[in-house]
Design an enzyme around this catalytic site. Sequence first.
Site, mmCIF file in Angstrom:
data_model
loop_
_atom_site.group_PDB
_atom_site.id
_atom_site.type_symbol
_atom_site.label_atom_id
_atom_site.label_comp_id
_atom_site.label_asym_id
_atom_site.label_seq_id
_atom_site.Cartn_x
_atom_site.Cartn_y
_atom_site.Cartn_z
ATOM 1 N N ARG A 1 9.278 7.359 3.866
ATOM 2 C CA ARG A 1 8.021 7.344 4.618
ATOM 3 C C ARG A 1 8.210 6.819 6.035
ATOM 4 O O ARG A 1 7.287 6.857 6.822
ATOM 5 C CB ARG A 1 7.044 6.379 3.951
ATOM 6 C CG ARG A 1 6.124 6.904 2.856
ATOM 7 C CD ARG A 1 4.803 7.298 3.215
ATOM 8 N NE ARG A 1 3.655 6.975 2.416
ATOM 9 C CZ ARG A 1 3.412 7.181 1.147
ATOM 10 N NH1 ARG A 1 4.329 7.627 0.360
ATOM 11 N NH2 ARG A 1 2.237 6.924 0.636
ATOM 12 N N ARG B 1 -9.133 4.300 -6.849
ATOM 13 C CA ARG B 1 -7.979 3.603 -6.272
ATOM 14 C C ARG B 1 -8.473 2.684 -5.172
ATOM 15 O O ARG B 1 -9.296 3.067 -4.357
ATOM 16 C CB ARG B 1 -6.992 4.628 -5.702
ATOM 17 C CG ARG B 1 -5.926 5.015 -6.696
ATOM 18 C CD ARG B 1 -5.047 6.117 -6.195
ATOM 19 N NE ARG B 1 -4.460 5.841 -4.882
ATOM 20 C CZ ARG B 1 -3.440 6.550 -4.379
ATOM 21 N NH1 ARG B 1 -2.915 7.535 -5.088
ATOM 22 N NH2 ARG B 1 -2.971 6.287 -3.185
ATOM 23 N N ARG C 1 -4.222 5.081 6.286
ATOM 24 C CA ARG C 1 -3.059 5.800 5.753
ATOM 25 C C ARG C 1 -2.757 7.058 6.569
ATOM 26 O O ARG C 1 -1.594 7.413 6.768
ATOM 27 C CB ARG C 1 -3.257 6.110 4.267
ATOM 28 C CG ARG C 1 -2.967 4.858 3.424
ATOM 29 C CD ARG C 1 -3.024 5.142 1.965
ATOM 30 N NE ARG C 1 -4.379 5.491 1.576
ATOM 31 C CZ ARG C 1 -4.691 6.404 0.693
ATOM 32 N NH1 ARG C 1 -3.764 7.091 0.093
ATOM 33 N NH2 ARG C 1 -5.950 6.645 0.390
ATOM 34 N N ARG D 1 -11.669 12.134 -4.317
ATOM 35 C CA ARG D 1 -10.784 11.514 -5.317
ATOM 36 C C ARG D 1 -11.208 10.075 -5.584
ATOM 37 O O ARG D 1 -11.135 9.596 -6.724
ATOM 38 C CB ARG D 1 -9.334 11.538 -4.805
ATOM 39 C CG ARG D 1 -8.347 10.956 -5.791
ATOM 40 C CD ARG D 1 -6.929 11.132 -5.343
ATOM 41 N NE ARG D 1 -6.509 10.097 -4.407
ATOM 42 C CZ ARG D 1 -5.294 10.039 -3.838
ATOM 43 N NH1 ARG D 1 -4.415 10.978 -4.095
ATOM 44 N NH2 ARG D 1 -4.990 9.076 -3.022
ATOM 45 N N LYS E 1 0.324 16.213 -2.870
ATOM 46 C CA LYS E 1 1.744 15.982 -3.173
ATOM 47 C C LYS E 1 1.976 15.700 -4.649
ATOM 48 O O LYS E 1 2.841 16.286 -5.272
ATOM 49 C CB LYS E 1 2.241 14.743 -2.417
ATOM 50 C CG LYS E 1 2.838 15.009 -1.080
ATOM 51 C CD LYS E 1 3.578 13.779 -0.529
ATOM 52 C CE LYS E 1 2.956 12.507 -0.531
ATOM 53 N NZ LYS E 1 2.127 11.622 -0.519
#
Length: 189
Positions: free
Chosen positions: A87, A132, A143, A126, A13
Amino acid sequence: MRIVFIGPPGAGKGTQCKRISDRFHLPHISSGEMLRAGKDETPLGRLIASFIDNGHLAPDDVVMQFIVDRLGRDDCENGYLFDGFPRTLNQAEMLDVLLAGREQKVDLVLNLVAEEQVLIQRLLDRAKIEHRLDDTPEGIAERLRIFRSRTEPVLGFYHRQGLVQDADALQGPDDVFADICAVLSAYES
Ligand code: AMP
């Protein structure tokens, strides 16, 4: 044009939104970026951190406050691109009410579609690069679970309004972008 961009974690995204924002001159409004920037040493900042560092959704009213503030800026007059917002069904309904009060509406919803196994691998890759806090295996699973339970109803809400256009996120980023450009160009003309 007011666009909502929906996709599960890891679908790409953020990358696509940056490209769309540049090509179509739309402000890119990422709720995740705004919330991460709000993670400071104030009580509100600590509250935000307690949700997002564990992969949970921030409270709707906190998110809406960031959105209302952001939409009040001059650059939003002619449209924008939401990334990661709304969301939850509640957020989508609150957005509709907010826009209706300005005689506006969401024009288009772009939906990135991808299989979960691919997404999990992309997010683990990632994690090695970006560090992160929410890109742990547990955070990723949480998530994805939240996406299915809380965000898929948002897609149903926009489907009922006939606003959703799908793009296949399993393609390379250039092909995904080309598909999105085709949708947006058709919409503009
Ligand atoms: P993102 O950068 O879009 O992946 O968002 C990172 C994190 O910020 C999410 O896992 C949530 O904890 C939080 N977040 C982002 N957008 C929202 C939203 N619209 N509602 C609630 N929490 C959000």
